[in-house]
Design a protein around this motif. Structure first.
Motif, PDB file in Angstrom:
ATOM      1  N   PHE A   7      26.107  66.059  69.399  1.00  0.00           N
ATOM      2  CA  PHE A   7      27.189  66.598  68.569  1.00  0.00           C
ATOM      3  C   PHE A   7      27.328  65.813  67.273  1.00  0.00           C
ATOM      4  CE2 PHE A   7      31.722  66.268  67.403  1.00  0.00           C
ATOM      5  CZ  PHE A   7      31.931  67.566  66.991  1.00  0.00           C
ATOM      6  N   GLN A   8      27.293  64.495  67.362  1.00  0.00           N
ATOM      7  CA  GLN A   8      27.455  63.676  66.166  1.00  0.00           C
ATOM      8  C   GLN A   8      26.292  63.844  65.187  1.00  0.00           C
ATOM      9  OE1 GLN A   8      28.077  59.776  67.787  1.00  0.00           O
ATOM     10  NE2 GLN A   8      30.285  60.058  67.947  1.00  0.00           N
ATOM     11  N   PHE A   9      25.072  63.924  65.693  1.00  0.00           N
ATOM     12  CA  PHE A   9      23.921  64.119  64.807  1.00  0.00           C
ATOM     13  C   PHE A   9      23.924  65.505  64.170  1.00  0.00           C
ATOM     14  CE2 PHE A   9      21.698  60.654  67.267  1.00  0.00           C
ATOM     15  CZ  PHE A   9      21.736  59.752  66.223  1.00  0.00           C
ATOM     16  N   SER A  10      24.336  66.524  64.918  1.00  0.00           N
ATOM     17  CA  SER A  10      24.401  67.858  64.323  1.00  0.00           C
ATOM     18  C   SER A  10      25.532  67.941  63.295  1.00  0.00           C
ATOM     19  CB  SER A  10      24.563  68.925  65.402  1.00  0.00           C
ATOM     20  OG  SER A  10      25.736  68.721  66.142  1.00  0.00           O
ATOM     21  N   LEU A  11      26.634  67.246  63.540  1.00  0.00           N
ATOM     22  CA  LEU A  11      27.712  67.204  62.557  1.00  0.00           C
ATOM     23  C   LEU A  11      27.274  66.457  61.303  1.00  0.00           C
ATOM     24  CD1 LEU A  11      30.656  67.949  61.960  1.00  0.00           C
ATOM     25  CD2 LEU A  11      31.316  65.781  63.006  1.00  0.00           C
ATOM     26  N   LEU A  12      26.539  65.375  61.477  1.00  0.00           N
ATOM     27  CA  LEU A  12      25.993  64.636  60.335  1.00  0.00           C
ATOM     28  C   LEU A  12      25.023  65.506  59.534  1.00  0.00           C
ATOM     29  CD1 LEU A  12      25.792  61.913  58.835  1.00  0.00           C
ATOM     30  CD2 LEU A  12      23.876  61.375  60.360  1.00  0.00           C
ATOM     31  N   ALA A  13      24.203  66.277  60.224  1.00  0.00           N
ATOM     32  CA  ALA A  13      23.277  67.179  59.537  1.00  0.00           C
ATOM     33  C   ALA A  13      24.036  68.258  58.773  1.00  0.00           C
ATOM     34  CB  ALA A  13      22.322  67.818  60.552  1.00  0.00           C
ATOM     35  N   LEU A  14      25.119  68.778  59.350  1.00  0.00           N
ATOM     36  CA  LEU A  14      25.940  69.770  58.658  1.00  0.00           C
ATOM     37  C   LEU A  14      26.561  69.195  57.394  1.00  0.00           C
ATOM     38  CD1 LEU A  14      27.289  72.575  58.600  1.00  0.00           C
ATOM     39  CD2 LEU A  14      29.128  71.587  59.964  1.00  0.00           C
ATOM     40  N   ILE A  15      27.065  67.980  57.478  1.00  0.00           N
ATOM     41  CA  ILE A  15      27.661  67.340  56.303  1.00  0.00           C
ATOM     42  C   ILE A  15      26.602  67.083  55.244  1.00  0.00           C
ATOM     43  CG2 ILE A  15      28.786  65.222  55.503  1.00  0.00           C
ATOM     44  CD1 ILE A  15      30.230  65.192  58.246  1.00  0.00           C
ATOM     45  N   ALA A  16      25.424  66.631  55.654  1.00  0.00           N
ATOM     46  CA  ALA A  16      24.348  66.349  54.699  1.00  0.00           C
ATOM     47  C   ALA A  16      23.878  67.623  54.001  1.00  0.00           C
ATOM     48  CB  ALA A  16      23.179  65.680  55.415  1.00  0.00           C
ATOM     49  N   ILE A  17      23.699  68.707  54.746  1.00  0.00           N
ATOM     50  CA  ILE A  17      23.279  69.969  54.130  1.00  0.00           C
ATOM     51  C   ILE A  17      24.371  70.509  53.223  1.00  0.00           C
ATOM     52  CG2 ILE A  17      22.748  72.391  54.653  1.00  0.00           C
ATOM     53  CD1 ILE A  17      21.045  71.460  56.924  1.00  0.00           C
ATOM     54  N   SER A  18      25.632  70.310  53.599  1.00  0.00           N
ATOM     55  CA  SER A  18      26.735  70.770  52.745  1.00  0.00           C
ATOM     56  C   SER A  18      26.717  70.059  51.400  1.00  0.00           C
ATOM     57  CB  SER A  18      28.070  70.520  53.445  1.00  0.00           C
ATOM     58  OG  SER A  18      28.170  71.287  54.616  1.00  0.00           O
ATOM     59  N   PHE A  19      26.552  68.742  51.413  1.00  0.00           N
ATOM     60  CA  PHE A  19      26.487  68.002  50.148  1.00  0.00           C
ATOM     61  C   PHE A  19      25.259  68.401  49.341  1.00  0.00           C
ATOM     62  CE2 PHE A  19      29.362  64.690  52.042  1.00  0.00           C
ATOM     63  CZ  PHE A  19      30.383  64.894  51.137  1.00  0.00           C
ATOM     64  N   LEU A  20      24.136  68.600  50.013  1.00  0.00           N
ATOM     65  CA  LEU A  20      22.925  69.006  49.314  1.00  0.00           C
ATOM     66  C   LEU A  20      23.105  70.375  48.658  1.00  0.00           C
ATOM     67  CD1 LEU A  20      19.583  67.980  49.777  1.00  0.00           C
ATOM     68  CD2 LEU A  20      19.713  70.402  50.272  1.00  0.00           C
ATOM     69  N   MET A  21      23.737  71.305  49.363  1.00  0.00           N
ATOM     70  CA  MET A  21      23.952  72.643  48.810  1.00  0.00           C
ATOM     71  C   MET A  21      24.974  72.627  47.676  1.00  0.00           C
ATOM     72  SD  MET A  21      22.013  74.853  50.458  1.00  0.00           S
ATOM     73  CE  MET A  21      22.768  76.446  50.394  1.00  0.00           C
ATOM     74  N   ILE A  22      25.973  71.728  47.759  1.00  0.00           N
ATOM     75  CA  ILE A  22      26.963  71.618  46.684  1.00  0.00           C
ATOM     76  C   ILE A  22      26.280  71.239  45.379  1.00  0.00           C
ATOM     77  CG2 ILE A  22      28.836  70.137  45.855  1.00  0.00           C
ATOM     78  CD1 ILE A  22      29.954  70.181  48.692  1.00  0.00           C
ATOM     79  N   ILE A  23      25.259  70.415  45.457  1.00  0.00           N
ATOM     80  CA  ILE A  23      24.541  69.989  44.254  1.00  0.00           C
ATOM     81  C   ILE A  23      23.452  70.982  43.870  1.00  0.00           C
ATOM     82  CG2 ILE A  23      23.051  68.175  43.325  1.00  0.00           C
ATOM     83  CD1 ILE A  23      24.636  66.227  45.147  1.00  0.00           C
ATOM     84  N   ALA A  24      22.715  71.484  44.838  1.00  0.00           N
ATOM     85  CA  ALA A  24      21.518  72.271  44.545  1.00  0.00           C
ATOM     86  C   ALA A  24      21.829  73.680  44.035  1.00  0.00           C
ATOM     87  CB  ALA A  24      20.638  72.362  45.785  1.00  0.00           C
ATOM     88  N   VAL A  25      22.817  74.339  44.603  1.00  0.00           N
ATOM     89  CA  VAL A  25      23.070  75.740  44.232  1.00  0.00           C
ATOM     90  C   VAL A  25      23.507  75.881  42.776  1.00  0.00           C
ATOM     91  CG1 VAL A  25      24.522  77.750  44.723  1.00  0.00           C
ATOM     92  CG2 VAL A  25      23.436  76.512  46.591  1.00  0.00           C
ATOM     93  N   PRO A  26      24.448  75.095  42.265  1.00  0.00           N
ATOM     94  CA  PRO A  26      24.779  75.223  40.839  1.00  0.00           C
ATOM     95  C   PRO A  26      23.606  74.872  39.915  1.00  0.00           C
ATOM     96  CG  PRO A  26      26.535  74.068  41.959  1.00  0.00           C
ATOM     97  CD  PRO A  26      25.414  74.190  42.923  1.00  0.00           C
ATOM     98  N   VAL A  27      22.789  73.909  40.327  1.00  0.00           N
ATOM     99  CA  VAL A  27      21.622  73.559  39.516  1.00  0.00           C
ATOM    100  C   VAL A  27      20.642  74.727  39.463  1.00  0.00           C
ATOM    101  CG1 VAL A  27      19.596  72.048  39.410  1.00  0.00           C
ATOM    102  CG2 VAL A  27      21.850  71.087  39.847  1.00  0.00           C
TER     103      VAL A  27
END
Length: 64
Positions: A7-27
């Protein structure tokens, strides 16, 4: 492997992908011809994000 660690690793992966998408999509949308050349990456990231939301939700019901 303990279910809490999964659960903790999947939550960490969700947070990491969220931050990556916050930066990547507007770019991608800001660059000329960015959507046409990077459409597959954005859609893959969105699908991974949506899948992780369901995985974290299912694991949360098991952990709690």
């Amino acid at each position: 492997m303990d279910i809490i660690l999964v659960f903790q690793f999947s939550l960490l992966a969700l947070i990491a992908i969220s931050f990556l998408m916050i930066i990547a999509v507007p770019v991608v949308f800001a660059t000329p011809d960015g959507w046409n050349s990077n459409k597959q990456y954005v859609l893959t990231g969105a699908a991974a994000w949506a899948g992780l939301v369901f995985v974290v939700g299912a694991l949360n019901s098991v952990v709690v």
